[in-house]
Each structure stands twice: as C-alpha cells, then as structure tokens.
Write an enzyme that holds these catalytic residues in place. Structure first.
Site, PDB file in Angstrom:
ATOM      1  N   GLU A   1       0.882  -1.177   0.000  1.00 51.15           N
ATOM      2  CA  GLU A   1       0.000   0.000   0.000  1.00 51.15           C
ATOM      3  C   GLU A   1       0.911   1.215   0.000  1.00 51.15           C
ATOM      4  OE1 GLU A   1      -3.139  -0.059  -0.362  1.00 51.15           O
ATOM      5  OE2 GLU A   1      -3.447  -2.198  -0.105  1.00 51.15           O
TER       6      GLU A   1
ATOM      7  N   CYS B   1      -2.419   9.372   3.123  1.00 51.56           N
ATOM      8  CA  CYS B   1      -2.147   8.949   1.744  1.00 51.56           C
ATOM      9  C   CYS B   1      -3.327   9.271   0.828  1.00 51.56           C
ATOM     10  CB  CYS B   1      -1.845   7.458   1.715  1.00 51.56           C
ATOM     11  SG  CYS B   1      -3.144   6.477   2.474  1.00 51.56           S
TER      12      CYS B   1
HETATM   13  P1  NAD Z   1       8.490   4.698   4.383  1.00 46.89           P
HETATM   14  O1  NAD Z   1       8.403   3.939   3.138  1.00 46.89           O
HETATM   15  O2  NAD Z   1       9.666   5.569   4.610  1.00 46.89           O
HETATM   16  O3  NAD Z   1       8.425   3.748   5.661  1.00 46.89           O
HETATM   17  C1  NAD Z   1       7.342   2.866   5.898  1.00 46.89           C
HETATM   18  C2  NAD Z   1       7.800   1.763   6.819  1.00 46.89           C
HETATM   19  O4  NAD Z   1       8.757   0.978   6.132  1.00 46.89           O
HETATM   20  C3  NAD Z   1       8.496   2.249   8.090  1.00 46.89           C
HETATM   21  O5  NAD Z   1       8.140   1.401   9.151  1.00 46.89           O
HETATM   22  C4  NAD Z   1       9.952   2.108   7.741  1.00 46.89           C
HETATM   23  O6  NAD Z   1      10.773   1.952   8.869  1.00 46.89           O
HETATM   24  C5  NAD Z   1       9.934   0.840   6.903  1.00 46.89           C
HETATM   25  N1  NAD Z   1      11.039   0.666   5.957  1.00 46.89           N
HETATM   26  C6  NAD Z   1      11.859   1.581   5.411  1.00 46.89           C
HETATM   27  N2  NAD Z   1      12.747   0.998   4.580  1.00 46.89           N
HETATM   28  C7  NAD Z   1      12.467  -0.328   4.592  1.00 46.89           C
HETATM   29  C8  NAD Z   1      13.012  -1.453   3.929  1.00 46.89           C
HETATM   30  N3  NAD Z   1      14.033  -1.347   3.072  1.00 46.89           N
HETATM   31  N4  NAD Z   1      12.468  -2.660   4.169  1.00 46.89           N
HETATM   32  C9  NAD Z   1      11.424  -2.796   4.998  1.00 46.89           C
HETATM   33  N5  NAD Z   1      10.874  -1.765   5.671  1.00 46.89           N
HETATM   34  C10 NAD Z   1      11.382  -0.539   5.468  1.00 46.89           C
HETATM   35  O7  NAD Z   1       7.134   5.533   4.465  1.00 46.89           O
HETATM   36  P2  NAD Z   1       6.739   6.610   5.543  1.00 46.89           P
HETATM   37  O8  NAD Z   1       7.516   7.862   5.271  1.00 46.89           O
HETATM   38  O9  NAD Z   1       6.770   6.003   6.894  1.00 46.89           O
HETATM   39  O10 NAD Z   1       5.201   6.838   5.183  1.00 46.89           O
HETATM   40  C11 NAD Z   1       4.758   7.746   4.239  1.00 46.89           C
HETATM   41  C12 NAD Z   1       4.388   7.030   2.945  1.00 46.89           C
HETATM   42  O11 NAD Z   1       3.429   6.031   3.207  1.00 46.89           O
HETATM   43  C13 NAD Z   1       3.726   7.960   1.946  1.00 46.89           C
HETATM   44  O12 NAD Z   1       4.247   7.694   0.671  1.00 46.89           O
HETATM   45  C14 NAD Z   1       2.269   7.584   2.001  1.00 46.89           C
HETATM   46  O13 NAD Z   1       1.525   7.846   0.853  1.00 46.89           O
HETATM   47  C15 NAD Z   1       2.365   6.128   2.268  1.00 46.89           C
HETATM   48  N6  NAD Z   1       1.125   5.615   2.843  1.00 46.89           N
HETATM   49  C16 NAD Z   1       0.327   4.817   2.073  1.00 46.89           C
HETATM   50  C17 NAD Z   1      -0.875   4.334   2.572  1.00 46.89           C
HETATM   51  C18 NAD Z   1      -1.770   3.455   1.748  1.00 46.89           C
HETATM   52  O14 NAD Z   1      -2.664   2.831   2.318  1.00 46.89           O
HETATM   53  N7  NAD Z   1      -1.580   3.358   0.437  1.00 46.89           N
HETATM   54  C19 NAD Z   1      -1.258   4.669   3.870  1.00 46.89           C
HETATM   55  C20 NAD Z   1      -0.430   5.495   4.621  1.00 46.89           C
HETATM   56  C21 NAD Z   1       0.767   5.957   4.111  1.00 46.89           C
END
Ligand code: NAD
Length: 475
Positions: A248, A282
């Site tokens: 997502e 999001c």
């Molecule tokens: P992010 O991708 O930086 O991090 C998300 C999670 O992934 C965190 O827990 C982070 O520690 C972890 N992570 C980072 N690198 C990783 C890796 N290599 N392997 C596994 N896990 C890893 O995102 P963010 O800044 O925390 O959140 C914002 C983003 O999330 C925005 O792009 C937003 O649109 C998206 N989002 C999407 C939805 C949806 O339902 N589509 C909902 C909420 C947020």
C-alpha cells in the site's frame, strides 16, 4: 525520559545489542523517548517465539481467537485517552483527531476482524455426479507487517488484525518515527489473553530491521504500507523468496470539482481532504482540479475557509492542524513549495514555517502550475495543494490520470451519469463521489499503478493472510 523495549514472546525486552534511537516529539521538537535499534538477533528471537506459538494459535478455535481479538478491541477503547495522548505526542497530530479517529479506528480494526473471521467461509464447487472441489484456507505461518508514521496505530492494527484473525503469528514493525502506541499494544495483547509469541513487535530503522523482516526466510508473507520507493525495494526483496506481498504505497490524488457540484459542500470537504492530519494522509486530495466556470468562486471560498484553520499545539483543542512529523519531513515539504515557485506557481496562502519550537507549517495553496511539473506529479505528503483549471470532462480525466499514482480520487458533481462515467475512467483504487474518507471496512482497499499491489480490507485481507489449498474428491 522513557526508554521503550521490543515486545517478544509476550515480554518487553531490551534490544540484544543495547542500541537505541532518539524519538522526537514533533510538537516541541525535543527528544521525548528512546526506542530500540533492533538487529538480526532480536528478529531471530521474535521468529523463534512466533514459531513456538504458531501451533497453539493456528489450531485454537476460531471462536476463541475471535474473543481474544474482541477483548483487545475493548481494551483499546478503555485506554482511548492514554493511547490518543501518546499518538498525538509521537506524531504531532491534534489530540482531538487521535481521540476521534486514530484510536477508535484501531479498535474497530480488531473488532471488525474478530467478527469477520467467524463469518469467513471458503469456497466449494460441486460437479454433480463427478467431483467435489473445496478450498481449504489455512494460515500461512509467520508474517511480517510493516507500517508508516502518518496513522500509527490505525495502520499498524489494520495489518496485524486480519493476520492474527486468520491464525498467523506476526512479527511487526511500526515506523521508527511513531513507535509509541504500537509499543503500548503489547501489554494490551497480554491482557486480552493472546498467547505469548503470537504478536511480536520490533522497533528500529526501516533499512535495518524492516529490511531484515522482509528478508527472513521464516516470514512467508509481507504486508507493507509506506512510500513507493520503499515499496519497490520491499517488493523486489520479497519476490526473491516467492513470498506473498501486499504493498500500500503513495498517492497524488486528484480532487475533481465540476461546475454542477454543491459548491458549499465541495469547498468544506476539500479543505478537510487537503489539510486533515496536516495533509499527511495517503488519501488526501493534493491536486484540486476545478472546472473553468467555477474556478474563481471555488478558489475564493477555498482560501477563505483555509485561512480559518489554526495551526498550533497538538494538545490544544482549538488547533485544527498540529505539527508535521519531523524536521526532515518539514524541510522536504518546504522544498516542494520553493520548487513550485521556480516552476511558475503562485502561492495563494501559506508556504511558511511557523516561528515556534516544533515542526509547524501553514496550510499552503498554489495555483498556476503545469499538470506535468514535479509539484503536480510527485507526492509531497504535507499540507500543500495545487489548484488547476479544466474546461471539460475529458480533460479532467486526462489530468487526473496523468501521474504514476492511482490511489484515490474525489469527484464533485450532481450529475449521476457523470459520477459513474468519471469514476470508471479514473485510474484509482478508491473513488469518492461527493464525499471523502468514508469507509466501509468490508470493501477492498488499495491503489492502482505505482500506488501498490494487492488489496486490504474485508475478506481480501483474510485471503491474503491465508494459503489456499484445493482438495478434489472424485465421486
Ligand atoms: P516509508 O516507506 O519511509 O516507511 C514505511 C515503513 O517501512 C516504516 O516502518 C519504515 O521503517 C519501513 N522501511 C523503510 N525501509 C524499509 C526497507 N528497506 N524494508 C522494509 N521496511 C522498510 O514511508 P513513511 O515515510 O513512513 O510513510 C509515508 C508514505 O506512506 C507515503 O508515501 C504515504 O503515501 C504512504 N502511505 C500509504 C498508505 C496506503 O494505504 N496506500 C497509507 C499510509 C501511508
């Protein structure tokens, strides 16, 4: 200062390497907690606990599992005030919002899947006189759930609730920016009667422990919510081991306002869909597309309503918007506003960081940008929206579909046929007509294009977290 621990095998434990990361409170800009910087050893311990718990949890009667999850939902409700306070301090969102939305929804997620699992049935096909096929849906085993910072407990629970309901054991990681409410969930899971090892919560950097969870040979499915760039890495890593993966990801959602809309309602809701949770949802509509005939009127009213929003201390009841999640994120948001100016955009309101401790940014409205410029194409994920003109339905659809994303779209019109026509033409997994953010948890949730693969919600999530096995009997 509070120092939190990992939750492994039903107990709070220090990280094996004794390393911690500072956790900053966005509302004050000061460090308010330290969280484990977990390593492979911590993950191995969590996996070992989950392996031991799996035979107990996966064979427990559905009724009993359901009761434990209902109890967890009750406990979240009982602790609404403490959890909301922690969520607000951790994320920077207004306390009233955490109380009204985030924490109640976390409880609803557990309650929904506690009920859904009781009603979940598998399929059977009978070829009369020849054969019977039925599909057994067994839990997968150990699954990894990784969530972002914008709706911390809400999205954390949205993943782990169906995984647990289906009978899986979970190794979960909340965002390192907002780990505090997930941390509190461990105690509540114990109080609800969840056996030790069923839910394990690890904290730390995404690139380290997040990546390790995805890579670990024991995690057989990965449910990830976060940015598109991270999702690409997670998807590539998981597919190397043929794991099930649900992604997502980000969005750049269009909010299309036709001239025949209920203008008052469209303006009021568009202010919400632009700036609720500081624009850090999001599903926020960050590109507002407005039909020529009402462009000036919509713009005037939208600016007037936005000016009424108070940005301030998340703890104050009068704050409509709180702080952005981190200094780094604020700098990113501000850099996009600067970019918009370079791209020829005019700032109609905002574009300013508040002069106070913490990470506060004015709601920002920009106009005059080309549909293909970076400001209109890239996800900013903050309180920044662009106003864009269109002259007919065809153009609105073309512009709506012009980005790499396809998460959600809002359509404002009183023309029923147009509402259906445009809904079907827009490439988005979620469409709202004359409303925003309404959700029936039974419906599939997720995005098209670079907004992700797979769907969450309802039975989709239960199917994702199960391994189907077809059994055929010749008659
Ligand atoms: P992010 O991708 O930086 O991090 C998300 C999670 O992934 C965190 O827990 C982070 O520690 C972890 N992570 C980072 N690198 C990783 C890796 N290599 N392997 C596994 N896990 C890893 O995102 P963010 O800044 O925390 O959140 C914002 C983003 O999330 C925005 O792009 C937003 O649109 C998206 N989002 C999407 C939805 C949806 O339902 N589509 C909902 C909420 C947020």
């Amino acid at each position: 200062m509070q120092k939190i621990q990992n939750f492994i095998n039903g107990k709070y434990v220090d990280p094996m390497k004794g390393q911690y990361i500072d956790n900053v409170e966005p509302g004050t800009g000061k460090v308010f907690a330290q969280i484990p910087n977990s390593s492979q050893e911590d993950l191995d311990n969590a996996v070992a606990a989950a392996k031991d718990a799996f035979p107990i949890w996966s064979t427990m009667s559905v009724d009993k599992r359901s009761r434990i999850l209902h109890k967890l939902a009750d406990l979240i409700e009982d602790h609404l005030d403490d959890l909301a306070l922690m969520e607000s301090r951790d994320n920077g969102k207004p306390l009233w919002l955490a109380k009204a939305v985030d924490i109640p929804r976390a409880s609803s997620n557990f309650r929904f899947y506690a009920s859904a699992i009781v009603n979940f049935s598998s399929e059977a096909q009978v070829s009369e006189g020849f054969m019977v096929n039925y599909t057994r849906r067994a839990p997968i085993g150990i699954v990894g759930c990784i969530s972002p910072w914008n709706l911390p407990l809400y999205l954390f629970s949205w993943k782990i609730a169906p995984a647990l309901a289906m009978g899986n054991c979970v190794v979960a990681k909340p965002s390192e920016l907002t780990p505090m409410t997930a941390h509190l969930l461990g105690n509540l899971a114990n109080e609800a009667g969840m056996p030790a090892g069923v839910l394990n919560i690890l904290h730390g950097e995404g690139k380290e422990i997040g990546q390790a969870i995805v890579e670990h040979e024991a995690t057989k499915a990965i449910s990830f919510t976060g940015g598109t760039a991270t999702g690409k890495v997670v998807g590539a890593t998981a597919s190397q081991q043929f794991k099930k993966v649900s992604l997502e990801l980000g969005g750049k959602n269009p909010n299309i306002v036709f001239a025949d809309c209920d203008l008052e309602e469209a303006v009021k809701t568009s202010v919400k869909s632009s700036f609720t949770n500081q624009g850090e949802i999001c599903l926020c509509g960050s590109r507002i597309l407005i039909e020529d005939a009402i462009y000036e009127e919509f713009k005037k009213r939208f600016i007037e309503e936005t000016k009424k929003l108070k940005v301030g201390d998340p703890m104050e009841a009068g704050s409509n918007m709180g702080a952005l999640v981190s200094e780094e994120h604020l700098i990113k948001v501000d850099s996009y506003v600067k970019l918009a100016k370079e791209e020829g955009g005019a700032i109609l309101h905002g574009g300013i960081r508040l002069e106070k401790e913490g990470f506060y940014y004015e709601p920002t409205i920009i106009e005059g940008l080309d549909e293909n410029c970076r400001t209109n194409q890239e996800e900013i994920f903050g309180p920044v929206v662009t106003l864009n003109r269109f002259s007919n339905e065809k153009e609105a659809i073309r512009v709506a579909n012009s980005t790499r994303y396809g998460l959600s779209c809002t359509i404002w019109t009183t023309n029923l046929k147009r509402a259906h026509r445009v809904s079907h033409a827009v490439q988005s997994g979620i469409i709202w007509v004359n409303c925003w953010l309404l959700r029936d948890l039974r419906t599939p949730f997720g995005g098209m294009k670079d907004s992700g693969i797979g769907r969450e919600g309802g039975n989709e999530a239960l199917r994702f977290f199960s391994e189907p096995q077809n059994v055929c009997i010749k008659l």
